[in-house]
Design an enzyme around this catalytic site. Structure first.
Site, PDB file in Angstrom:
ATOM      1  N   PHE A  28       0.863  -1.192   0.000  1.00 33.66           N
ATOM      2  CA  PHE A  28       0.000   0.000   0.000  1.00 33.66           C
ATOM      3  C   PHE A  28       0.906   1.251   0.000  1.00 33.66           C
ATOM      4  CE2 PHE A  28      -3.447   2.754   1.059  1.00 33.66           C
ATOM      5  CZ  PHE A  28      -4.631   2.045   0.865  1.00 33.66           C
ATOM      6  N   PHE A  63      -1.294  -3.237   7.954  1.00 33.22           N
ATOM      7  CA  PHE A  63      -1.996  -4.089   8.925  1.00 33.22           C
ATOM      8  C   PHE A  63      -1.439  -5.508   8.921  1.00 33.22           C
ATOM      9  CE2 PHE A  63      -5.714  -6.407  10.607  1.00 33.22           C
ATOM     10  CZ  PHE A  63      -6.027  -5.607  11.697  1.00 33.22           C
ATOM     11  N   THR A  86       3.730   2.652   4.789  1.00 34.17           N
ATOM     12  CA  THR A  86       3.304   4.058   4.828  1.00 34.17           C
ATOM     13  C   THR A  86       1.799   4.113   5.044  1.00 34.17           C
ATOM     14  OG1 THR A  86       5.054   4.661   3.284  1.00 34.17           O
ATOM     15  CG2 THR A  86       3.264   6.243   3.573  1.00 34.17           C
ATOM     16  N   ILE A  88      -1.146   6.837   5.514  1.00 31.52           N
ATOM     17  CA  ILE A  88      -1.417   8.269   5.347  1.00 31.52           C
ATOM     18  C   ILE A  88      -2.824   8.554   5.855  1.00 31.52           C
ATOM     19  CG2 ILE A  88      -1.551  10.184   3.719  1.00 31.52           C
ATOM     20  CD1 ILE A  88       0.398   8.662   1.908  1.00 31.52           C
ATOM     21  N   THR A  92      -7.438   7.081   4.729  1.00 29.91           N
ATOM     22  CA  THR A  92      -8.248   6.088   5.403  1.00 29.91           C
ATOM     23  C   THR A  92      -8.973   6.666   6.605  1.00 29.91           C
ATOM     24  OG1 THR A  92      -8.194   4.035   6.666  1.00 29.91           O
ATOM     25  CG2 THR A  92      -6.161   5.318   6.648  1.00 29.91           C
ATOM     26  N   HIS A  94      -9.893   4.742   8.831  1.00 30.86           N
ATOM     27  CA  HIS A  94      -9.465   3.893   9.953  1.00 30.86           C
ATOM     28  C   HIS A  94      -7.958   3.975  10.159  1.00 30.86           C
ATOM     29  CE1 HIS A  94      -9.573   1.335   6.346  1.00 30.86           C
ATOM     30  NE2 HIS A  94      -8.674   0.561   6.908  1.00 30.86           N
ATOM     31  N   PHE A 119      10.795  -0.394  13.447  1.00 34.30           N
ATOM     32  CA  PHE A 119       9.545   0.254  13.028  1.00 34.30           C
ATOM     33  C   PHE A 119       9.857   1.320  11.971  1.00 34.30           C
ATOM     34  CE2 PHE A 119       5.984   3.323  14.215  1.00 34.30           C
ATOM     35  CZ  PHE A 119       4.984   2.570  13.636  1.00 34.30           C
ATOM     36  N   ARG A 133      10.093  12.094   3.972  1.00 37.75           N
ATOM     37  CA  ARG A 133      10.759  11.121   4.859  1.00 37.75           C
ATOM     38  C   ARG A 133      11.297   9.905   4.108  1.00 37.75           C
ATOM     39  NH1 ARG A 133       7.423  14.265   7.226  1.00 37.75           N
ATOM     40  NH2 ARG A 133       7.380  14.699   9.455  1.00 37.75           N
TER      41      ARG A 133
HETATM   42  N1  INI Z   1      -2.473   0.141   4.447  1.00 36.95           N
HETATM   43  C1  INI Z   1      -1.329   0.892   4.457  1.00 36.95           C
HETATM   44  O1  INI Z   1      -0.222   0.321   4.506  1.00 36.95           O
HETATM   45  N2  INI Z   1      -1.380   2.238   4.395  1.00 36.95           N
HETATM   46  C2  INI Z   1      -2.559   2.917   4.352  1.00 36.95           C
HETATM   47  O2  INI Z   1      -2.546   4.175   4.318  1.00 36.95           O
HETATM   48  C3  INI Z   1      -3.770   2.162   4.337  1.00 36.95           C
HETATM   49  N3  INI Z   1      -5.048   2.830   4.224  1.00 36.95           N
HETATM   50  O3  INI Z   1      -5.059   4.027   3.933  1.00 36.95           O
HETATM   51  O4  INI Z   1      -6.088   2.239   4.385  1.00 36.95           O
HETATM   52  C4  INI Z   1      -3.693   0.746   4.381  1.00 36.95           C
HETATM   53  N4  INI Z   1      -4.822   0.000   4.381  1.00 36.95           N
HETATM   54  C5  INI Z   1      -4.792  -1.417   4.104  1.00 36.95           C
HETATM   55  C6  INI Z   1      -4.572  -2.259   5.354  1.00 36.95           C
HETATM   56  O5  INI Z   1      -3.213  -2.139   5.786  1.00 36.95           O
HETATM   57  C7  INI Z   1      -4.843  -3.734   5.084  1.00 36.95           C
HETATM   58  O6  INI Z   1      -3.991  -4.191   4.049  1.00 36.95           O
HETATM   59  C8  INI Z   1      -6.294  -3.990   4.668  1.00 36.95           C
HETATM   60  O7  INI Z   1      -7.186  -3.422   5.617  1.00 36.95           O
HETATM   61  C9  INI Z   1      -6.571  -5.510   4.593  1.00 36.95           C
HETATM   62  O8  INI Z   1      -6.381  -6.150   5.857  1.00 36.95           O
END
Ligand code: INI
Length: 166
Positions: A28, A63, A86, A88, A92, A94, A119, A133
């Site tokens: 992502f 995640f 990353t 942002i 999102t 969430h 991290f 960054r």
């Molecule tokens: N995952 C990221 O790494 N960065 C983000 O900004 C992000 N946003 O914006 O939602 C994001 N979402 C995906 C999440 O990490 C999971 O892959 C997804 O929810 C499936 O479990």
């Protein structure tokens, strides 16, 4: 009595040539994460980590980083793990859940396994902050995480060599 070898030393003097390093990258926002990975490779190279001793895996998003990190850390194959991603805020609703669970899981991965897990995940408000960054300098957060991984890998190995776990 043998004492632990550690000092307030400059990163460039770290000798990571005997270390194996795992890197977990979140896809992502991969335009940023690719630059963090480039920074991490530069930092590892400065610390003399061998290219052949670096494994890189990709996961869908931040995640998912902790599960891959704890699996790599627990495999017995690595002296340290670097996580790169990353998150942002604008991307999102969430943000707090994704960023918070990612950070919590990464800390948990190193405490559960005893292997350093760095991290290197950006949690920022804007794409520009992420770009700022992840540039070519040593303030690239992937580079910082890489140097930290070498420092922590060497430190934990030194502590364990001096005072072997019971
Ligand atoms: N995952 C990221 O790494 N960065 C983000 O900004 C992000 N946003 O914006 O939602 C994001 N979402 C995906 C999440 O990490 C999971 O892959 C997804 O929810 C499936 O479990």
């Amino acid at each position: 009595m043998t004492r632990i070898q550690s000092s307030q030393t400059m990163p460039e003097s770290f000798d990571g040539s005997a270390l194996s390093i795992g890197i977990v990258c979140a896809r992502f926002n991969d335009h940023i994460v690719t630059e963090l990975l480039a920074g991490a490779r530069r930092g590892l190279d400065r610390c003399r980590v061998k290219e052949a001793n670096i494994d890189v895996v990709w996961v869908p998003g931040a995640f998912e980083i902790p599960l891959a990190a704890i699996t790599m850390a627990g495999s017995g194959n690595y002296d340290a793990i670097i996580t790169l991603g990353t998150v942002i805020r604008g991307d999102t609703a969430h943000f707090e859940f994704v960023a918070g669970e990612c950070a919590r899981g990464i800390q948990n991965a190193q405490l559960e396994t005893g292997i350093p897990v760095m991290f290197g995940v950006l949690t920022v408000d804007t794409n520009q902050q992420a770009i700022d960054r992840s540039g070519p300098g040593i303030d690239n957060k992937g580079d910082e995480a890489a140097v930290g991984a070498v420092e922590m890998g060497l430190l934990i190995n030194a502590i364990e060599a001096t005072y072997p776990p019971a």
